[in-house]
Design an enzyme around this catalytic site. Structure first.
Site, short mmCIF file in Angstrom:
data_model
loop_
_atom_site.label_atom_id
_atom_site.label_comp_id
_atom_site.label_asym_id
_atom_site.label_seq_id
_atom_site.Cartn_x
_atom_site.Cartn_y
_atom_site.Cartn_z
N PRO A 85 0.74 -1.43 -0.01
CG PRO A 85 -0.82 -1.50 1.89
CD PRO A 85 0.68 -1.90 1.17
CD GLU A 112 0.78 -4.69 10.33
OE1 GLU A 112 0.94 -3.36 9.76
OE2 GLU A 112 -0.53 -5.18 10.11
NE ARG A 149 -7.10 -6.15 -22.08
CZ ARG A 149 -7.34 -5.05 -23.05
NH1 ARG A 149 -6.64 -4.07 -23.25
NH2 ARG A 149 -8.39 -5.22 -23.87
CG ASP A 163 -8.07 -1.12 -23.98
OD1 ASP A 163 -9.15 -1.57 -24.19
OD2 ASP A 163 -7.16 -1.72 -23.61
#
Length: 237
Positions: A85, A112, A149, A163
């Site tokens: 994160p 963690e 992709r 896209d």
């Protein structure tokens, strides 16, 4: 051929994912090699320990540096990505950059997170959004999908160029049969058969959609004179 290694304590999560859809087909066609690597094979002791308590607090646990280091040395890590994160937010630009690498290793966080020493050795720290997951496996799947992709032979180049995020705008809405249902109809422009009108409608729809749903993206767009006219028309509708 590109190779992606995914280092995880839950390899079956990745293996099951690789058995589905277009990613599976691209693997079978020889377009990419993807390996789910069980970190516990390098674990310590009878229980194959891969984690330990944080120095200084003892309240949380981290993935051990020595275990990860041995694993990465053995597999040949290539471009090393740590899922966290605390990383750079992942986007289409990053996916395109990574699609040009020969070997990528994605290490999936748990607990963690990681001993800071392994983060310091990484080429990229990547977050897939401003939220916290139980582990990095989902993030790894997102990266695999978006990178794969973009590889040659996966899909038509035209599809990639149109896209969302590839042009700086969200892709326009699309419609299919029936033309009318429950009193709601497909826009007349789409059914007109006039390619110029359809293209104009699609551009306008893309602009409005981006302005409404992703104002952060819209603020970075260099509007053409025609775009301003289309947006003005929308305001007066």
């Amino acid at each position: 051929m590109m190779k992606i290694n995914v280092v995880t304590i839950f390899p079956d999560m990745i293996k099951d994912f690789l058995k589905q859809g277009l990613v599976k087909r691209h693997i079978e066609n020889g377009g990419i090699e993807i390996n789910a690597i069980n970190l516990r094979e390098w674990g310590i002791g009878n229980y194959k320990q891969v984690d330990d308590y944080v120095f200084g607090t003892g309240k949380s646990i981290l993935m051990r540096y020595d275990v990860l280091s041995k694993c990465l040395d053995d597999i040949g890590k290539g471009h090393l990505i740590i899922t966290t994160p605390a990383g750079e937010k992942y986007d289409q630009k990053k996916a395109l950059e990574l699609s040009e690498k020969d070997v990528i290793t994605i290490v999936c966080g748990r607990y963690e997170g990681f001993d800071g020493r392994i983060e310091n050795e990484a080429d990229d720290l990547i977050s897939v959004g401003d939220y916290v997951l139980n582990g990095g496996e989902t993030a790894a799947m997102i990266m695999i999908e978006s990178i794969t992709r973009l590889l040659k032979g996966f899909t038509k180049e035209e599809n990639i160029k149109n896209d969302s995020h590839s042009t700086g705008l969200l892709e326009c809405q699309h419609f299919t049969r029936p033309a009318t249902y429950n009193g709601k109809s497909v826009p007349d422009e789409v059914l007109s058969g006039n390619h110029a009108e359809i293209e104009k409608f699609n551009r306008k729809n893309s602009l409005v959609r981006t302005l409404k749903n992703r104002p952060d993206m819209f603020s970075n767009i260099k509007l053409k004179k025609e775009d301003v006219s289309l947006l003005t028309d929308h305001i007066h509708e």
